[in-house]
Each structure stands twice: as C-alpha cells, then as structure tokens.
Write a protein that holds these residues in place. Structure first.
Motif, PDB file in Angstrom:
ATOM      1  N   LYS A   1       0.851  -1.193   0.000  1.00  0.00           N
ATOM      2  CA  LYS A   1       0.000   0.000   0.000  1.00  0.00           C
ATOM      3  C   LYS A   1       0.883   1.237   0.000  1.00  0.00           C
ATOM      4  O   LYS A   1       2.002   1.186   0.501  1.00  0.00           O
ATOM      5  N   PRO A   2       0.388   2.366  -0.530  1.00  0.00           N
ATOM      6  CA  PRO A   2       1.199   3.592  -0.459  1.00  0.00           C
ATOM      7  C   PRO A   2       1.569   3.917   0.987  1.00  0.00           C
ATOM      8  O   PRO A   2       0.803   3.645   1.913  1.00  0.00           O
ATOM      9  N   LEU A   3       2.731   4.468   1.139  1.00  0.00           N
ATOM     10  CA  LEU A   3       3.212   4.845   2.463  1.00  0.00           C
ATOM     11  C   LEU A   3       2.532   6.156   2.874  1.00  0.00           C
ATOM     12  O   LEU A   3       2.578   7.132   2.138  1.00  0.00           O
ATOM     13  N   ARG A   4       1.920   6.140   4.029  1.00  0.00           N
ATOM     14  CA  ARG A   4       1.149   7.316   4.455  1.00  0.00           C
ATOM     15  C   ARG A   4       2.054   8.277   5.231  1.00  0.00           C
ATOM     16  O   ARG A   4       2.483   7.985   6.341  1.00  0.00           O
ATOM     17  N   VAL A   5       2.322   9.411   4.596  1.00  0.00           N
ATOM     18  CA  VAL A   5       3.275  10.374   5.157  1.00  0.00           C
ATOM     19  C   VAL A   5       2.528  11.625   5.609  1.00  0.00           C
ATOM     20  O   VAL A   5       1.739  12.185   4.846  1.00  0.00           O
ATOM     21  N   LEU A   6       2.791  12.051   6.832  1.00  0.00           N
ATOM     22  CA  LEU A   6       2.267  13.341   7.288  1.00  0.00           C
ATOM     23  C   LEU A   6       3.405  14.352   7.207  1.00  0.00           C
ATOM     24  O   LEU A   6       4.392  14.246   7.935  1.00  0.00           O
TER      25      LEU A   6
END
Ligand SMILES: [Zn+2]
Length: 235
Positions: free
Chosen positions: A24-29
């Motif tokens: 899954k895409p890496l969730r970056v804040l």
C-alpha cells in the motif's frame, strides 16, 4: 470448457496474489509552518507515487492521534509544540515505533523539550545562547562537499557529492547519533545527516535542504527518498 474454467481460476488466483503482495502507499504526514520555504520543495515528491502525502501546517499539526493514520512523519517545520495533548500525540507516535524524517530547519523544533532533542532527533539548532553555549549560526549559498561516512540503507548508492545549500554551525549534536554524512566546510558543523538515538522509532535528520538548488540535487532527492523508506521500515 473445463480448460477455460481452470484458466479463469488461475487468473483470479494470480490477481489475488498480486493484490496481496503489492504494498500500500506509504502514508506520510508532512508538517510545515513556522518557517517559509520555496514551494519547489513539493516537487521532490511528485514522482514518488508510492507515497501518499498529507500536508499539515501548524497549528493544525499533531491535533489528532497519528498512529493509525500515518506511517511516517516528515518534518519541514519550525515550531515549539507546547500543547500537552499535541505533545502526547507526538510522543505516542514515536513510542509506537513510527518513523520520523526531519529536514533542515526542523532541527530548531521544540527548543524547550529535552526528550525531543536528546532522545528523538539527536540535535538542536540553538535559537538563543544557552548553558554557556552560543546560539547556532547559518550561512546561505555555500558550495558544500558532502561525504558519506557510514554504510547504511539511507545512503546506499550515494557517493560523495557537492551541493549548494545553507549550512548550520554550532548546533548541539548528540554523541549517540550514527552520523551518515559529513562536510569539511568551515562554515558548517561536520555532521550533516544522521540517525537519531531513539530506540522505538527510526529517526533520520538531514541538515541539507534550504531551497530549489538543494531540492533539485539528484543526490539530495535520493537521500530524502531513502530516508523516508528506511524510517518507515520499507528498507
Ligand atoms: Zn534554510
């Protein structure tokens, strides 16, 4: 007929396996605010389709529990987090082992939070003199020669490179860091990228990255990408 059915079955199976193994895409804040920057900064990320980036400027950053929503915190801000609920969210994120990549002026975050400086980032740009130490200094538009000094996934495939960037000097830098990159430039501290000392979270600090000349430097881009992937546990 039977062959066709088996064919469909195999095709379905292949799709299921492909779907399950594709990450899954890496969730970056991405946290910004408190310091201006050139919007070309965001160009760094446009080609990286495997990253799902949410931008949170201060003061909205850290208002929510980030543990279930993000894999990585990318800091390009300059702010002191003073609200206790926000501090707890940040601490919980680190304690849960989520990754952190801090870039450039983010080393001046949280001037009065020893845990952050000493146990997470492993450094501090001193905005004011403190404990007999002078304030840190900066100098723009320097051609800096950068040398990798440790074998590490963050610097894999990165040779010595030159970058035009802003240098910092007289920072407090933890002796517990693993230094990845150094420069001999007289207007800079020696270490310019390191792995922070935290035991739960993978933390990378990269001093470089003031403006478009740095953002567009291929070695810088590679460094930022590999830092993100490693800190998020993808490498
Ligand atoms: Zn700068």
């Amino acid at each position: 007929m039977r062959t066709a059915r088996i064919g469909i079955l195999l095709f379905g199976l292949a799709l299921a396996i492909f779907g399950a193994t594709r990450e899954k895409p890496l969730r970056v804040l991405l946290v910004t605010g408190g310091h201006s920057y050139d919007p070309a900064f965001h160009e760094i990320f446009t080609e990286w389709k495997d990253l799902d980036i949410t931008v949170a400027p201060h003061p909205s950053a850290f208002r929510e529990d980030m543990r279930s929503r993000y894999d990585l915190l990318l800091l390009y801000d300059l702010a002191d987090v003073e609200d206790e609920a926000k501090k707890a969210n940040l601490r919980n994120f680190v304690d849960a082992g989520r990754g952190i990549v801090a870039l450039h002026h983010a080393i001046a975050d949280n001037q009065n939070w020893p845990w952050w400086q000493e146990d997470v980032i492993g450094g501090l740009y001193l905005l004011k003199p403190r404990d007999g130490k002078p304030a840190s200094t900066y100098e723009h538009d320097l051609d800096m020669d950068i040398q990798p000094v440790a074998k590490h996934p963050v610097t894999a495939g990165i040779d010595a490179f030159r970058i035009n960037d802003e240098a910092y000097k007289q920072m407090w830098i933890s002796p517990r860091n693993l230094v990845l990159l150094r420069t001999n430039h007289p207007q800079s501290d020696g270490p310019v990228a390191w792995i922070g000392p935290n035991r739960q979270s993978r933390v990378v600090y990269i001093q470089l990255g003031h403006g478009p000349l740095a953002y567009r430097n291929p070695s810088y881009r590679k460094l930022v990408r590999q830092a993100i992937l490693w800190a998020a546990g993808r490498q």
